[in-house]
Design a protein around this motif. Structure first.
Motif, PDB file in Angstrom:
ATOM      1  N   PRO A 207      38.765  37.945  46.913  1.00 10.39           N
ATOM      2  CA  PRO A 207      38.200  38.657  45.745  1.00 10.39           C
ATOM      3  C   PRO A 207      38.577  38.689  44.342  1.00 10.39           C
ATOM      4  O   PRO A 207      37.826  38.459  43.595  1.00 10.39           O
ATOM      5  CB  PRO A 207      38.646  40.139  46.161  1.00 10.39           C
ATOM      6  CG  PRO A 207      38.769  40.340  47.800  1.00 10.39           C
ATOM      7  CD  PRO A 207      39.557  39.026  47.827  1.00 10.39           C
ATOM      8  N   ASP A 208      39.836  38.369  44.156  1.00  7.33           N
ATOM      9  CA  ASP A 208      40.144  38.119  42.831  1.00  7.33           C
ATOM     10  C   ASP A 208      39.453  36.680  42.233  1.00  7.33           C
ATOM     11  O   ASP A 208      38.907  36.858  41.123  1.00  7.33           O
ATOM     12  CB  ASP A 208      41.733  38.038  42.684  1.00  7.33           C
ATOM     13  CG  ASP A 208      42.378  39.549  42.695  1.00  7.33           C
ATOM     14  OD1 ASP A 208      41.589  40.402  42.515  1.00  7.33           O
ATOM     15  OD2 ASP A 208      43.595  39.412  42.741  1.00  7.33           O
ATOM     16  N   ALA A 209      39.671  35.726  43.140  1.00  2.60           N
ATOM     17  CA  ALA A 209      39.129  34.561  42.655  1.00  2.60           C
ATOM     18  C   ALA A 209      37.479  34.522  42.628  1.00  2.60           C
ATOM     19  O   ALA A 209      36.925  34.078  41.761  1.00  2.60           O
ATOM     20  CB  ALA A 209      39.537  33.399  43.696  1.00  2.60           C
ATOM     21  N   ALA A 210      36.854  35.307  43.312  1.00  2.98           N
ATOM     22  CA  ALA A 210      35.438  35.672  43.592  1.00  2.98           C
ATOM     23  C   ALA A 210      34.957  36.148  42.158  1.00  2.98           C
ATOM     24  O   ALA A 210      34.030  35.881  41.616  1.00  2.98           O
ATOM     25  CB  ALA A 210      35.101  36.383  44.724  1.00  2.98           C
ATOM     26  N   PHE A 211      35.802  37.507  41.836  1.00  3.93           N
ATOM     27  CA  PHE A 211      35.602  37.975  40.339  1.00  3.93           C
ATOM     28  C   PHE A 211      35.720  36.934  39.361  1.00  3.93           C
ATOM     29  O   PHE A 211      34.632  36.940  38.447  1.00  3.93           O
ATOM     30  CB  PHE A 211      36.535  39.000  40.176  1.00  3.93           C
ATOM     31  CG  PHE A 211      36.321  40.224  41.388  1.00  3.93           C
ATOM     32  CD1 PHE A 211      35.196  40.463  42.191  1.00  3.93           C
ATOM     33  CD2 PHE A 211      37.625  41.154  41.556  1.00  3.93           C
ATOM     34  CE1 PHE A 211      35.366  41.537  43.031  1.00  3.93           C
ATOM     35  CE2 PHE A 211      37.540  42.146  42.567  1.00  3.93           C
ATOM     36  CZ  PHE A 211      36.360  41.939  43.041  1.00  3.93           C
ATOM     37  N   ALA A 212      36.377  36.169  39.341  1.00  2.65           N
ATOM     38  CA  ALA A 212      36.635  35.071  38.307  1.00  2.65           C
ATOM     39  C   ALA A 212      35.464  34.072  38.480  1.00  2.65           C
ATOM     40  O   ALA A 212      34.857  33.951  37.222  1.00  2.65           O
ATOM     41  CB  ALA A 212      37.906  34.365  38.259  1.00  2.65           C
ATOM     42  N   LEU A 213      34.861  33.874  39.635  1.00  8.48           N
ATOM     43  CA  LEU A 213      33.751  32.871  39.717  1.00  8.48           C
ATOM     44  C   LEU A 213      32.586  33.593  39.130  1.00  8.48           C
ATOM     45  O   LEU A 213      31.727  33.079  38.444  1.00  8.48           O
ATOM     46  CB  LEU A 213      33.660  32.556  41.081  1.00  8.48           C
ATOM     47  CG  LEU A 213      34.780  31.378  41.842  1.00  8.48           C
ATOM     48  CD1 LEU A 213      34.642  31.225  42.996  1.00  8.48           C
ATOM     49  CD2 LEU A 213      35.017  30.039  40.979  1.00  8.48           C
ATOM     50  N   VAL A 214      32.480  34.688  39.558  1.00 13.69           N
ATOM     51  CA  VAL A 214      31.239  35.798  39.156  1.00 13.69           C
ATOM     52  C   VAL A 214      31.310  35.700  37.334  1.00 13.69           C
ATOM     53  O   VAL A 214      30.113  35.449  36.778  1.00 13.69           O
ATOM     54  CB  VAL A 214      31.368  37.195  39.719  1.00 13.69           C
ATOM     55  CG1 VAL A 214      30.157  37.972  38.908  1.00 13.69           C
ATOM     56  CG2 VAL A 214      30.913  37.050  41.065  1.00 13.69           C
ATOM     57  N   LEU A 215      32.557  35.806  36.855  1.00 11.33           N
ATOM     58  CA  LEU A 215      32.469  35.744  35.235  1.00 11.33           C
ATOM     59  C   LEU A 215      31.908  34.650  34.756  1.00 11.33           C
ATOM     60  O   LEU A 215      31.099  34.391  34.011  1.00 11.33           O
ATOM     61  CB  LEU A 215      33.901  36.113  34.987  1.00 11.33           C
ATOM     62  CG  LEU A 215      34.385  37.652  35.101  1.00 11.33           C
ATOM     63  CD1 LEU A 215      35.801  37.357  34.847  1.00 11.33           C
ATOM     64  CD2 LEU A 215      33.563  38.632  34.463  1.00 11.33           C
ATOM     65  N   GLY A 216      32.520  33.422  35.618  1.00  7.30           N
ATOM     66  CA  GLY A 216      31.974  32.092  35.130  1.00  7.30           C
ATOM     67  C   GLY A 216      30.334  32.007  35.216  1.00  7.30           C
ATOM     68  O   GLY A 216      29.840  31.355  34.421  1.00  7.30           O
TER      69      GLY A 216
END
Length: 573
Positions: A207-216
């Protein structure tokens, strides 16, 4: 691994194509009406925010909403504050379909595709046809998401990919940049966020990586309008796109600083990995919108200082509103072309004013300046025609094609009216000055009055291009009667002067007649530019002014038999 990546790329491509079909179908059905609604709703920041949210939820494209708003700003109809509020609402609106598709609704895919194909193939109604296209696109999106989830469930095939993505999760900034680049390349934040949601749902990325990807993804979707936006060199024309990018970038920086505590809280509240990605996406845009709604006025003032209004280009023949990025959204592109077409009417108005000054004051210095404006008409006419003919015919509805033809008819006739001023009207006016011929007070007053009527008719035609009002079209068409009567009266007076034997009076009356003929021709082009397309659309423009009469044989005969090739009677106008 190669086959898995190929399947993955194919599923992502299907997702992108489905998203494109949904967006294009909705734009064809509701695009023009939504643009009108948007223009009416931009009176306050909160109404503008809700309008941006609702319209983007329907169109599923914050880019389309942004281009519509940018067109209204460029036309001077909307201030920067409500325009920025629209973009904040649009950013929230684009998250709603992600919310809807975060639930398991893939079972509806076959039914949606089946109903969509039947509507697309069988429906005679254009609106139903385009709604079928939308349903097909939605079904393809669900099918692609189901395929992505199936691929991610096969841990043997995706183990290498999963390992690499887990390794990248330790570098949130890298995730932001990768997702921003992917979104910029695909022109669809919806598709990218749905793809991220699929990866997280099967634990391919944490999830942490997914959140960063969503921000991108949120950052990347704001880059396209800045890089591919308007051709105008005026910094003020890019305030909306740059303002939207800066607000998102600010939100990304703040979210990155607090990503760990936000991630832990989100996972605790929502244990479903697919739902938590959709919730984070929506929450991020809501928070950014809430923060910037409070400071929109000073933010707009800051943008005005950073991007001041620039003087117009020294070359007035360069188009100002033909945004190349808008060509993927026909309703916006046609509005831009119509706005540019109004500039032709302004230039022709300046030419008529110059011709009037030459006639009334005898100022020959204005002749060269007025003739140079015809070059501006030629340049703008060519630019508009090139822009309109570059639109993809497959994306145009019947209404779009009709509007495109109306704009082309307008620009062609206005350009031809300019040619009449340049090649006919001005030479006659110049000849009068060179020969020092003087009209009678009544004759000169009539000529100036007819020129003033031309200017009024031109303004009416420009208004008619935008309003499409049939009553105004009839009024403008009736102006042909006025010019026809003036020409007939001038012709009769000219022959009377010839009979009287006064040579000087005959010369001025002949020139008077020539000038009236030129003005009549200019007026004909003005009427044909705006009034005739509307009257023809409504079925009230008849084929011919000749009344039907059996005593006059038709000229349209077969040369070998001498018989009429058509049994259709001539109609009177």
């Amino acid at each position: 691994m190669s086959l898995t990546l190929l399947d993955l790329a194919g599923s992502v491509a299907l997702l992108l194509w489905g998203t494109h079909m949904v967006q294009s179908g909705i734009q064809r059905v509701f695009g023009a009406g939504l643009r009108t609604l948007l223009g009416r709703a931009l009176h306050g920041r909160f109404c503008a925010f809700l309008a941006g949210l609702g319209i983007t939820a329907i169109l599923q494209s914050s880019t389309a909403t942004g281009l519509m708003t940018a067109g209204l700003v460029a036309a001077g109809l909307v201030e920067t504050v409500p325009a920025l509020a629209v973009m904040l609402g649009a950013n929230v609106g684009t998250t709603l379909i992600v919310q809807a598709l975060s639930f398991d609704v893939s079972a509806a895919s076959p039914a949606l595709i089946l109903v969509g194909v039947l509507m697309f193939r069988k429906a005679a109604n254009t609106r139903t046809h385009d709604l079928g296209r939308t349903l097909i696109g939605l079904g393809l999106m669900l099918l692609a998401l189901h395929q992505l989830l199936r691929l991610m469930m096969d841990q043997d095939d995706v183990s290498i990919l999963s390992t690499q993505l887990h390794a990248a999760s330790s570098a949130p900034l890298l995730n932001v940049l990768v997702a921003a680049g992917l979104t910029w390349a695909t022109h669809s934040s919806v598709a990218v966020v749905l793809f991220i949601m699929s990866l997280c749902a099967q634990n391919v990325v944490p999830p942490d990586a997914a959140f960063a990807l969503v921000l991108g993804a949120n950052l990347g979707t704001a880059i396209n309008p800045v890089l591919e936006g308007t051709q105008s060199t005026d910094p003020a024309a890019k305030r909306l796109a740059i303002g939207n990018l800066l607000s998102r970038a600010t939100g990304v920086v703040i979210a990155m600083a607090a990503l760990d505590p936000i991630g832990r809280a989100m996972v605790t509240i929502e244990p479903d990995n697919a739902r938590v990605v959709a919730d984070f996406h929506t929450l991020f845009n809501l928070i950014v919108a809430g923060l910037f709604m409070l400071v929109l006025s000073p933010y707009a003032a800051l943008l005005a200082r950073l991007l001041p209004q620039q003087e117009r280009s020294a070359d007035p023949g360069q188009p100002l509103y033909l945004d190349p990025m808008s060509r993927q959204f026909p309703v916006v592109a046609l509005a831009n072309a119509a706005r540019e077409a109004l500039r032709l009417a302004d230039v022709l108005g300046d030419m008529l004013a110059g011709a009037r000054a030459v006639l009334s004051n005898g100022d020959r210095r204005l002749v060269t300046e007025t003739r140079q404006r015809d070059d501006i008409l030629d340049s703008l006419n060519a630019a508009i025609k090139t822009y309109l003919t570059s639109l993809d015919p497959e994306q145009l509805t019947d209404d779009d094609r009709q509007r495109l033809n109306e704009i082309l008819t307008f620009v062609v006739n206005i350009e031809q009216a300019g040619d009449v001023v340049d090649l006919n009207l001005l030479p006659h006016a110049t000849k009068r000055v060179k020969r020092r011929l003087a009209f009678s007070k009544e004759g000169e007053a009539e000529l100036l009055d007819m020129l003033d009527r031309l200017t009024v008719n031109l303004r009416t035609a420009a208004s008619l291009l935008m309003t499409q009002d049939a009553r105004i079209a009839r009024t403008l068409a009736d102006e042909k009667v006025t010019f026809r009567a003036a020409e007939s009266a001038a012709t009769a007076a000219h022959f009377e002067r010839l009979r009287s034997g006064r040579l000087d009076t005959a010369q001025t009356s002949a020139m008077h007649l020539d000038l009236l003929c030129d003005m009549k021709l200019i007026n004909s082009h003005i009427v044909a530019a705006a009034a005739y397309p509307i009257l023809e659309r409504d079925g009230v423009l008849l084929v011919s002014r000749i009344a039907a009469n059996d005593s006059y044989p038709s000229l349209d005969k077969d040369l070998s038999t001498g018989e009429s090739s058509s049994r259709l009677p001539l109609q009177s106008r």
